[in-house]
Motif scaffolding. Structure first.
Motif, short mmCIF file in Angstrom:
data_model
loop_
_atom_site.label_atom_id
_atom_site.label_comp_id
_atom_site.label_asym_id
_atom_site.label_seq_id
_atom_site.Cartn_x
_atom_site.Cartn_y
_atom_site.Cartn_z
N ASP A 107 0.65 11.79 -7.00
CA ASP A 107 0.71 11.13 -8.32
C ASP A 107 -0.54 11.53 -9.12
O ASP A 107 -1.66 11.32 -8.65
CB ASP A 107 0.75 9.62 -8.04
N HIS A 170 -3.38 2.39 -7.07
CA HIS A 170 -2.59 1.83 -5.97
C HIS A 170 -2.72 2.70 -4.73
O HIS A 170 -2.93 3.92 -4.83
CB HIS A 170 -1.12 1.76 -6.38
N HIS A 177 4.07 3.18 -4.35
CA HIS A 177 3.09 2.15 -4.71
C HIS A 177 2.88 1.24 -3.52
O HIS A 177 3.78 0.52 -3.12
CB HIS A 177 3.56 1.35 -5.93
N THR A 201 -4.78 5.96 -5.50
CA THR A 201 -4.99 6.60 -6.80
C THR A 201 -6.09 5.86 -7.54
O THR A 201 -6.30 4.66 -7.35
CB THR A 201 -3.73 6.58 -7.68
N GLU A 203 -6.88 5.49 -11.58
CA GLU A 203 -6.18 5.81 -12.82
C GLU A 203 -6.46 4.80 -13.93
O GLU A 203 -5.55 4.12 -14.41
CB GLU A 203 -4.68 5.93 -12.56
N GLU A 238 -5.49 10.38 -13.95
CA GLU A 238 -5.20 9.89 -12.60
C GLU A 238 -5.29 11.02 -11.57
O GLU A 238 -4.77 12.12 -11.79
CB GLU A 238 -3.77 9.32 -12.57
CO CO Z 1 -0.26 6.03 -9.95
#
Ligand code: CO
Ligand code: MF3
Ligand code: CO
Length: 254
Positions: A107, A170, A177, A201, A203, A238
């Protein structure tokens, strides 16, 4: 927080691969960001690129989300829905891409400029980039999600901007997630302790004006998108990271 389970060597290799490929798609789509292109066209390009890399578009169908990417223009904070809107000179746009491969998720996102943008747009975007990177610098076993959030919020507040509190980073890996929640504010030493050989992550969403957010429904989806209540800009970057035994590794690099 529930127990987060460290990844095996083989699982880490899978995370390294899917994250590298997500970063490649993000780098690729950046070259298409120009006045006149629609966010739907950007979505289609990323869809095709994702498949060409042997990945699945993780957002497509996720809780009913209908697109491959999130495309958040100007006052949209995150989860902006690709549509027929044409980008215009002076816009800023966050493109957020998540790939899935071999059961693992990567991600990443970046904010891009459309043509020549205002000094304010440059400033809020640069602040979001630096805040994300400062948050990442806090990643090591024994530190906490509160340490990350504290570093981010302190920096952004000093810049005269605000961080979004309701949404954040997350845990990620076997799930898109997962725990822990990674806030863009917090107190040193509070929150969840960072565990070696797990991924998360960082972000932060950075608003030019008020931190307050307006939630907007996406038809037939439980995912919402969010915009600033004052109509001012919001920027975000991110990365997906691996916590190592002594620090971190950035996984979403092309
Ligand atoms: Co994310
Ligand atoms: N990529 C987003 C994140 O950073 C999540 C998008 S979920 C979607 O967590 F359904 F809106 F695509
Ligand atoms: Co994302």
């Amino acid at each position: 927080m529930g127990k987060v389970i460290p990844l095996s060597k083989d699982e880490i290799r899978k995370m390294e691969l899917v994250c590298k490929l997500a970063a490649r798609s993000l780098e690729y789509i950046g070259t298409f960001v120009k006045a006149g292109i629609t966010t739907q066209e950007l979505d289609q390009i990323v869809y095709d690129h994702t498949l060409s890399l042997g990945c699945e578009p993780a957002c497509l169908g996720y809780h009913g989300y209908p697109k491959t990417i999130c495309s958040s223009v100007n006052n949209i904070i995150c989860h902006g829905l690709p549509d027929g809107t044409k980008l215009k000179n002076g816009d800023i746009i966050n493109l957020d891409i998540t790939h899935k491969k071999d059961g693992f998720f990567g991600d990443c996102s970046a904010t891009f400029f459309v043509g020549e943008v205002s000094q304010k747009a440059k400033d809020v975007t640069q602040a979001a980039l630096e805040a994300r990177n400062l948050g990442i610098e806090m990643l090591r076993p024994g530190l906490t999600t509160g340490d990350i959030g504290f570093a981010i919020d302190k920096f952004i507040t000093r810049k005269g901007f605000t961080t979004v509190k309701e949404i954040g980073g997350h845990g990620i890996g076997r799930k898109f997630h997962d725990e822990p929640f990674v806030p863009s504010y917090g107190k040193k030493g509070r929150g969840d302790i960072l565990v070696p050989w797990t991924c998360l992550t960082v972000e932060p969403m950075v608003n030019e004006g008020s931190a307050s957010i307006k939630e907007v429904d996406i038809p037939n989806s439980s995912i919402k998108y969010y915009e600033t209540t004052d109509g001012k800009l919001s920027a975000q970057f991110e990365h997906t990271l691996l916590i190592t035994d002594s620090g971190y590794q950035i996984l979403t690099l092309p």
